[in-house]
Structure formats: C-alpha cells, structure tokens
Motif scaffolding. Structure first.
Motif, PDB file in Angstrom:
ATOM      1  N   UNK A 142      56.544   6.914   2.294  1.00 27.31           N
ATOM      2  CA  UNK A 142      57.419   7.844   3.011  1.00 27.31           C
ATOM      3  C   UNK A 142      56.553   8.797   3.826  1.00 27.31           C
ATOM      4  N   UNK A 143      57.195   9.507   4.704  1.00 25.49           N
ATOM      5  CA  UNK A 143      56.486  10.527   5.476  1.00 25.49           C
ATOM      6  C   UNK A 143      57.131  10.651   6.829  1.00 25.49           C
ATOM      7  N   UNK A 144      56.993  11.823   7.379  1.00 27.09           N
ATOM      8  CA  UNK A 144      57.475  12.120   8.709  1.00 27.09           C
ATOM      9  C   UNK A 144      56.996  11.055   9.714  1.00 27.09           C
ATOM     10  N   UNK A 145      57.724  10.900  10.813  1.00 33.24           N
ATOM     11  CA  UNK A 145      57.282  10.026  11.895  1.00 33.24           C
ATOM     12  C   UNK A 145      55.883  10.445  12.334  1.00 33.24           C
ATOM     13  N   UNK A 146      54.996   9.474  12.485  1.00 34.66           N
ATOM     14  CA  UNK A 146      53.635   9.786  12.925  1.00 34.66           C
ATOM     15  C   UNK A 146      52.724  10.288  11.816  1.00 34.66           C
ATOM     16  N   UNK A 147      53.190  10.240  10.560  1.00 31.85           N
ATOM     17  CA  UNK A 147      52.360  10.755   9.457  1.00 31.85           C
ATOM     18  C   UNK A 147      51.276   9.771   9.040  1.00 31.85           C
ATOM     19  N   UNK A 148      51.356   8.529   9.546  1.00 33.36           N
ATOM     20  CA  UNK A 148      50.319   7.548   9.220  1.00 33.36           C
ATOM     21  C   UNK A 148      50.782   6.473   8.252  1.00 33.36           C
ATOM     22  N   UNK A 149      52.102   6.263   8.138  1.00 32.69           N
ATOM     23  CA  UNK A 149      52.614   5.236   7.215  1.00 32.69           C
ATOM     24  C   UNK A 149      52.088   3.847   7.598  1.00 32.69           C
ATOM     25  N   UNK A 150      52.191   3.522   8.884  1.00 28.90           N
ATOM     26  CA  UNK A 150      51.739   2.195   9.334  1.00 28.90           C
ATOM     27  C   UNK A 150      50.232   2.037   9.142  1.00 28.90           C
ATOM     28  N   UNK A 151      49.491   3.085   9.476  1.00 32.05           N
ATOM     29  CA  UNK A 151      48.027   3.065   9.365  1.00 32.05           C
ATOM     30  C   UNK A 151      47.599   2.865   7.910  1.00 32.05           C
ATOM     31  N   UNK A 152      48.172   3.642   6.996  1.00 29.52           N
ATOM     32  CA  UNK A 152      47.809   3.508   5.580  1.00 29.52           C
ATOM     33  C   UNK A 152      48.329   2.186   5.008  1.00 29.52           C
ATOM     34  N   UNK A 153      49.477   1.723   5.514  1.00 35.06           N
ATOM     35  CA  UNK A 153      50.022   0.451   5.023  1.00 35.06           C
ATOM     36  C   UNK A 153      49.043  -0.693   5.253  1.00 35.06           C
ATOM     37  N   UNK A 154      48.412  -0.708   6.430  1.00 38.45           N
ATOM     38  CA  UNK A 154      47.444  -1.786   6.724  1.00 38.45           C
ATOM     39  C   UNK A 154      46.315  -1.773   5.688  1.00 38.45           C
ATOM     40  N   UNK A 172      51.977  18.126   8.546  1.00 34.10           N
ATOM     41  CA  UNK A 172      52.830  19.100   9.239  1.00 34.10           C
ATOM     42  C   UNK A 172      53.319  18.605  10.606  1.00 34.10           C
ATOM     43  N   UNK A 173      54.440  19.209  11.054  1.00 40.62           N
ATOM     44  CA  UNK A 173      55.089  18.790  12.298  1.00 40.62           C
ATOM     45  C   UNK A 173      54.149  18.842  13.508  1.00 40.62           C
ATOM     46  N   UNK A 174      53.390  19.933  13.665  1.00 42.20           N
ATOM     47  CA  UNK A 174      52.558  20.027  14.878  1.00 42.20           C
ATOM     48  C   UNK A 174      51.523  18.905  14.921  1.00 42.20           C
ATOM     49  N   UNK A 175      51.013  18.512  13.767  1.00 41.37           N
ATOM     50  CA  UNK A 175      50.034  17.421  13.723  1.00 41.37           C
ATOM     51  C   UNK A 175      50.682  16.058  14.040  1.00 41.37           C
ATOM     52  N   UNK A 176      51.883  15.788  13.506  1.00 39.61           N
ATOM     53  CA  UNK A 176      52.505  14.481  13.818  1.00 39.61           C
ATOM     54  C   UNK A 176      52.882  14.404  15.295  1.00 39.61           C
ATOM     55  N   UNK A 205      55.127  10.610  -5.470  1.00 42.53           N
ATOM     56  CA  UNK A 205      53.724  11.042  -5.460  1.00 42.53           C
ATOM     57  C   UNK A 205      53.427  11.597  -4.070  1.00 42.53           C
ATOM     58  N   UNK A 206      53.137  12.884  -3.996  1.00 51.94           N
ATOM     59  CA  UNK A 206      52.853  13.511  -2.703  1.00 51.94           C
ATOM     60  C   UNK A 206      51.356  13.385  -2.423  1.00 51.94           C
ATOM     61  N   UNK A 207      51.046  12.872  -1.231  1.00 51.85           N
ATOM     62  CA  UNK A 207      49.648  12.676  -0.837  1.00 51.85           C
ATOM     63  C   UNK A 207      49.395  13.513   0.414  1.00 51.85           C
ATOM     64  N   UNK A 208      48.337  14.302   0.394  1.00 49.72           N
ATOM     65  CA  UNK A 208      47.982  15.071   1.586  1.00 49.72           C
ATOM     66  C   UNK A 208      47.555  14.078   2.679  1.00 49.72           C
ATOM     67  N   UNK A 209      48.308  14.056   3.786  1.00 50.43           N
ATOM     68  CA  UNK A 209      48.052  13.088   4.850  1.00 50.43           C
ATOM     69  C   UNK A 209      47.194  13.627   5.980  1.00 50.43           C
ATOM     70  N   UNK A 210      46.633  14.822   5.787  1.00 47.95           N
ATOM     71  CA  UNK A 210      45.761  15.409   6.810  1.00 47.95           C
ATOM     72  C   UNK A 210      44.315  15.117   6.432  1.00 47.95           C
ATOM     73  N   UNK A 211      43.566  14.675   7.436  1.00 40.18           N
ATOM     74  CA  UNK A 211      42.177  14.270   7.195  1.00 40.18           C
ATOM     75  C   UNK A 211      41.991  12.939   7.878  1.00 40.18           C
TER      76      UNK A 211
END
Ligand code: AP5
Ligand code: MG
Length: 199
Positions: free
Chosen positions: A17-29, A127-131, A173-179
């Motif tokens: 899960x995660x906001x649009x642009x949070x990296x779901x597709x990237x982490x999925x790969x 956060x929104x500004x980052x996505x 499970x909440x994962x910090x997606x910044x970095x």
C-alpha cells in the motif's frame, strides 16, 4: 499471521500500500526478484488493457487519465480471476494497487479466506510533497498536475481508511518510504523476513 490459522502449506499473500508515487511499483520489482512472488499490479493490468484496446481498456483509460478509480465490481472480478491462476497458487502473490477501497479489501478477504488469508500489508509511508515531486519527474500519461491532485484526494478519501482496516486485523506494517530505493528495500525486507518466519 501464523500457520495455526491454516496458512501453512498455502503461498504468501502480500499487499503493498502507499500513496500514488510512494514507490509501490519500484519496491515490488525488488520484492518479486528476491522472494519469487507473482507481481499483480492492477494499474499495470489496466494499462495493458488500454494498450491492447480491449473493452476494459476503453472504459478504464479515460477514468485513469482523469485520476478517477475504476469501479469496484470490475476490479474485484479481475483480481479474483488472477488470484485463481496456478502461478499465484504456487508462488504466492504481491498485490500492488489493490485493494484501494474498503469493498475491495472485503472482497480480497473473502477471496483468500480458504487459503490462509492475507499475510501482511506493507504501507510505504511517503509525504505528499515528495510523491508529487516523484510523479512529476516520472511523467506517466496520468501524471498531470490535475490527475495527480485527484488521485491524491481519492487516496485520502477511499484508500487511507484501509490502513485502519488492516491494523484492526493486525496485518499492517508501516515502512518509511523516504530514502533511496535500496534503503527502503532494506526496511521492506526486514518486515517480510519476520512475517515469512512466522508462517
Ligand atoms: P496505479 O498504476 O496503481 O497508480 P498509482 O496508485 O497512482 O501509483 P503509482 O504507480 O503512480 O505509484 P507507485 O507507488 O507504484 O510508485 P512508483 O514505484 O512508480 O493506478 C493507476 C490508475 O489505475 C488509478 O489512478 C486508477 O484509475 C486505476 N486503478 C488501479 N488499481 C485500481 C483499483 N484497485 N481500483 C480502482 N482503480 C484502480 O514510483 C514513483 C516514481 O518515484 C518513479 O519514477 C520511481 O522511479 C520514483 N521512486 C520510487 N522509489 C523512490 C525512492 N525511494 N526515492 C526516489 N524516487 C523513487
Ligand atoms: Mg505503480
């Protein structure tokens, strides 16, 4: 989340899960490369239908370009069908972009009930500004300012309540997606190792 509920012997069912642009597709790969799950991205499935100009593609394309959601009954049918295929049954699944609404989560719960249920929902917290920055850099056809704003508004309204839905079932499970991508994947892996060890 353990074998005592009957999940032992069935393959993992993981949700990202995660906001649009949070990296779901990237982490999925990265996740599928490491764990061998089948990646089921409803966004990718819909974009393939648009490219193939199927009836679904014609319906969905216009909604997607405006940042609207495709109706729940269509999405639940597509996912139920996909999760019944042999590759998913054998290797487990990583669901990316589904569920996105409470009716979709309820549908997923019943689809998976006879195979031990959902193992975990990873929420990539960004956060929104980052996505916004990430999506505007990416430039997909639905990455216009208007469509992004609509998608983010629908996220707050329809998808964010799912965090409670999963938490109430002790599946969140909440994962910090910044970095950078590898740092985020390190956090994802830590969660998955724990979940898989407890199956
Ligand atoms: P979908 O394809 O699921 O799009 P989305 O939810 O808007 O999510 P994105 O794919 O935009 O973001 P992502 O989290 O995958 O991020 P990404 O890895 O690309 O859905 C599209 C549309 O289909 C919906 O709007 C809807 O119309 C319809 N739809 C789909 N499923 C549906 C459903 N269940 N019900 C109803 N309708 C549905 O990363 C974003 C960018 O950031 C990339 O450029 C990436 O390179 C970069 N990036 C990634 N990680 C990092 C990092 N750690 N640091 C810096 N940059 C990074
Ligand atoms: Mg994606």
């Amino acid at each position: 989340m353990s074998g005592t509920d009957g999940s032992q012997g069935s393959s993992p069912i993981v949700v990202i899960l995660g906001r649009q642009g949070s990296g779901k597709g990237t982490q999925s790969d990265l996740i599928v490369a490491e764990y061998g799950f089948v990646h089921v991205s409803t966004g990718d499935m819909l974009r393939a239908a648009v490219a193939e100009q199927t009836e679904l593609g014609r319906k969905a394309g216009e909604l997607m370009d405006r940042g609207e959601l495709v109706p729940d009954d269509i999405m639940c049918g597509i996912v139920a069908d996909r999760l019944g295929r042999t590759d998913v049954v054998e290797h487990g699944v990583l669901l990316d972009g589904f569920p996105r609404t409470t009716p979709q989560a309820d549908a997923l719960e019943s689809i998976t009930a006879d195979r031990g249920g959902i193992d975990v929902a990873l929420n990539l917290d960004v956060p929104v500004d980052e996505v916004m920055r990430r999506m505007l850099d990416r430039g997909r056809s639905d990455d216009t300012v208007e469509a992004i704003e609509r998608r983010l508004a629908l996220y707050e309204e329809q998808t964010e309540p799912l965090l409670e839905w999963f938490a109430a079932r002790d599946l969140l499970a909440v994962v910090d997606g910044v970095g950078n991508t590898d740092e985020v994947f390190g956090r994802v892996r830590e969660v998955l190792e724990g979940v898989l060890a407890r199956r």
